[in-house]
Design an enzyme around this catalytic site. Structure first.
Site, PDB file in Angstrom:
ATOM      1  N   CYS A  55      26.434  39.311  -6.096  1.00  0.00           N
ATOM      2  CA  CYS A  55      27.618  38.752  -6.775  1.00  0.00           C
ATOM      3  C   CYS A  55      28.057  37.455  -6.103  1.00  0.00           C
ATOM      4  O   CYS A  55      28.508  37.462  -4.944  1.00  0.00           O
ATOM      5  CB  CYS A  55      28.733  39.798  -6.753  1.00  0.00           C
ATOM      6  N   CYS A  93      31.770  37.305  -5.121  1.00  0.00           N
ATOM      7  CA  CYS A  93      32.013  38.158  -3.952  1.00  0.00           C
ATOM      8  C   CYS A  93      31.757  37.384  -2.664  1.00  0.00           C
ATOM      9  O   CYS A  93      32.502  37.502  -1.681  1.00  0.00           O
ATOM     10  CB  CYS A  93      31.125  39.398  -4.000  1.00  0.00           C
TER      11      CYS A  93
END
Length: 331
Positions: A32, A35
């Site tokens: 991600c 993230c």
């Protein structure tokens, strides 16, 4: 050393929810991108606010810990969950630091409450006279004037900025708005362990304090524990509604909203000075710049431990957008 715990099992996570008053969980995935972008912000917050058995920051890999992710209905990454006494009380989705800040502000108060219950001495003396911890555990260096409240939790902590700070000897600017009692220590093993800030090359500091809502400011409270190397502030200047921090030269060329000399007798036994503001000039405030011009006794360094804003907070605006208020405040 990182203040974030990486969860490796359901049992470990369940144990932390039982042993720590507050738990902040970052549900992420290694693939991600957002993230990865928000990870340093999360780490930085943890380095300032994590406290053993009181406030715990964890990261949970949703691919490796699918059972935990399913239990808490994680459908997007990153997702941040705030737990108090094992119960989820807030959820923030996405990699927007400003959204995460709303969680941080709640955490600051929870951290103060946890500190009062932990017996660590950071907030357990209670509220009396010139300061202490209120009913919620939030440490106060002095009582708020009648009719007004502590609105420090309206500070946009992630956007605060401090110029001329000694990074090697002092903590991050965010410690100034923390809910725990200052340790009063004169030195720390490392800058990350310090819960105060000191100036660097001279006695001047420039602190930018953006707010989440338009506020009316009545009193500014500053806590300072002087040391052999750093003194309390003496002359300060305040500038309202600047969209950014001021440079030192810019501040010298800009008319201050208010200029104050703090006398030695203004400091109470908590090390806090309550500075009344010209209320008519601080009616529609979206940000405040605090310029420490000089230190007491001509010291070459100045120290700040906590900063509190006392007044009234209005309706919250969209985070991160500052609109400069004109001359409608009057004299």
């Amino acid at each position: 050393m990182s203040k974030v715990t990486h969860i490796s099992s359901q049992t470990q996570f369940a144990g932390l929810l039982k042993s720590s008053k507050v738990v902040i969980a970052d549900f992420f995935a290694t693939w991600c991108g957002p993230c990865k972008m928000i990870a340093p912000v999360f780490e930085n917050i943890a380095s300032q606010l994590a406290r053993d058995n009181a406030v715990t920051f964890v990261k949970i890999d949703t691919d490796a810990q699918k059972d935990i992710a399913a239990k808490y209905r994680i459908t997007a990454m990153p997702t941040f969950l705030l737990f108090r006494d094992g119960n989820e009380i807030e959820r923030v989705q996405g990699a927007d630091p400003r959204k995460l800040e709303s969680l941080v502000n709640k955490l600051v108060k929870e951290a103060g409450s946890a500190g009062g219950a932990s017996g660590s001495g950071s907030g357990g003396e209670g509220s009396s006279g010139s300061g202490g911890a209120d009913a919620g555990g939030w440490w106060t260096g002095a009582a708020a004037p009648r009719g007004y409240t502590d609105i420090t939790d309206n500070v946009e902590v992630l956007r605060t900025e401090l110029l001329n700070v000694d990074d090697a000897a002092a903590g991050n600017v965010r410690v100034l708005f923390g809910g725990s009692r200052p340790t009063g220590k004169s030195e720390a093993l490392s800058a990350s362990a310090a819960d105060w800030v000191e100036s660097d090359t001279d006695e001047q500091l420039m602190l930018f304090i953006p707010l989440q809502s338009i506020a009316k400011l009545h009193t500014l409270q500053i806590t300072s524990n002087p040391t052999d190397d750093a003194a309390r502030p003496e002359l300060i200047k305040l500038y309202s509604n600047s969209p950014h921090n001021l440079g030192f030269d810019e501040a010298e060329d800009t008319l201050a909203t208010q200029e104050i000399t703090i006398k030695p007798t203004d400091w109470n036994d908590q090390g806090t000075a309550s500075i009344p503001l010209k209320f008519v000039k601080f009616q529609n405030i979206t940000s405040l710049v605090l310029f420490v011009v000089s230190a007491q006794d001509g010291a070459e360094k100045v120290r700040l431990d906590r900063v509190r804003l006392i007044g009234e907070a209005g309706e919250k605006r969209e985070m991160g957008k500052l609109e400069k208020i004109g001359d409608e405040q009057g004299e």
